[in-house]
Design an enzyme around this catalytic site. Structure first.
Site, PDB file in Angstrom:
ATOM      1  CD  GLU A 233      -7.374  -5.652   1.556  1.00  0.00           C
ATOM      2  OE1 GLU A 233      -6.242  -6.176   1.562  1.00  0.00           O
ATOM      3  OE2 GLU A 233      -7.610  -4.499   1.122  1.00  0.00           O
TER       4      GLU A 233
ATOM      5  CB  SER B 160      -0.921   0.007   1.221  1.00  0.00           C
ATOM      6  OG  SER B 160      -0.195  -0.280   2.399  1.00  0.00           O
TER       7      SER B 160
HETATM    8  O1  KIV Z   1      -0.276  -3.454   1.653  1.00  0.00           O
HETATM    9  C1  KIV Z   1      -1.034  -3.399   2.635  1.00  0.00           C
HETATM   10  O2  KIV Z   1      -1.120  -2.400   3.353  1.00  0.00           O
HETATM   11  C2  KIV Z   1      -1.854  -4.569   2.922  1.00  0.00           C
HETATM   12  C3  KIV Z   1      -2.846  -4.472   4.034  1.00  0.00           C
HETATM   13  C4  KIV Z   1      -3.992  -3.637   3.647  1.00  0.00           C
HETATM   14  C5  KIV Z   1      -3.270  -5.803   4.535  1.00  0.00           C
HETATM   15  O3  KIV Z   1      -1.713  -5.561   2.274  1.00  0.00           O
END
Ligand code: KIV
Length: 282
Positions: A182, A45
């Site tokens: 998720e 993310s």
């Molecule tokens: O990349 C991320 O932040 C994630 C979480 C949302 C689980 O995979």
């Protein structure tokens, strides 16, 4: 200070709820560690909340290593989990093992996460056989955004919900120490959590998972472009940050910053010498 390990996390199932937060750099690593979170996810993310991409697909292994190393300089206690980015594990089992290994040998991460279930069981087993704990991730897996046609909740009909249960069981059998669920319905998360002996960590999966994970920028209200319904902002730092920078600009323009105490003055004797030196120069 004892570092949290992957087996510690697995052992927490049924004992108490587990907390996980993302972090991407030295200050966010320090802050979440000081708050005593159990696990820090250096998530891909990163691409959206830090690097400004539309999705996570452009994030590279080099990006992830750079940021995971910074997080681990700030975080001394929590288990740091490095997220394998798009195309860092999908092409081959060997590539998966090599890239997972880089998180451990070049950063302070002591586990990795990868998205997807059935297609990657061999990858998961090989990484674990190399000595690296793996966290699974099923449901809405953002690296599949193109195939899903957007960031869409998964497991909403009976057949796909049952497939998620099978996938979670297969990841557990492959040796994962925990699994992120998720954006799946509460009932599906509840069923998976009850059937697994490893912890489930939910995000948009309701209150009955063994733990929760949220993105740092969402918790702090720093990211406004895309706010899923499962996000709760525990602070509004974007607005507060803009106000703080505005106050700084105002004080720079009216001359009230820097004020006495924000700068140093010369010792009076040195100042006298300095002035006389300057006089000699004219
Ligand atoms: O990349 C991320 O932040 C994630 C979480 C949302 C689980 O995979």
């Amino acid at each position: 200070m004892k570092k949290v390990t992957a087996p510690d996390i697995t052992a927490l199932k049924g004992q108490r709820k587990i907390s996980m937060v993302t972090a991407y750099d030295y200050p966010s690593g320090q802050i979440v560690d000081a708050a005593e979170v159990d696990m820090i996810l250096v998530g891909d993310s990163l691409g959206m909340v830090v690097l400004g991409y539309e999705d996570t697909l452009s994030v590279t292994m080099d990006d992830m290593l750079h940021h995971a190393a910074a997080v681990s300089r700030g975080a001394k206690r929590a288990l740091i989990v490095g997220d394998l980015p798009f195309m860092a594990y999908q092409p081959s089992v060997q590539m998966a093992v090599e890239n997972a290994g880089k998180f451990l040998s070049r950063t302070g991460a002591r586990a990795v996460k990868l998205e997807g279930g059935f297609p990657f069981l061999e990858h998961v087993r090989a990484i674990i056989d190399s000595g690296i704990p793996v966290q699974g991730h099923i449901g809405l897996t953002p690296q599949h955004v193109a195939r899903f046609g957007g960031f869409k909740a998964q497991g909403k009909n009976a057949r796909s919900a049952a497939a998620l249960v099978d996938e979670a069981l297969a990841l557990e059998a492959a040796g994962c120490f925990s699994i992120v669920l998720e954006a799946v319905p509460h009932e599906v998360a509840q069923e998976i959590t009850a059937r697994l002996s490893i912890p489930t960590i939910g995000i948009g999966a309701g209150p009955d998972t063994d733990g929760q994970v949220l993105v740092y920028h969402d918790i702090l209200g720093l990211f406004d472009r895309f706010v899923p319904m499962f996000v709760k902002k525990f602070a509004q730092l974007r607005g507060e940050s803009i106000d703080a920078v505005k106050r700084y600009i105002a004080e720079v323009s009216d001359g009230s910053f820097p004020a006495e105490g924000n700068f140093s003055r010369m010792d009076p004797e040195e100042l006298k010498r300095f002035k006389s030196l300057l006089q000699d120069k004219v």
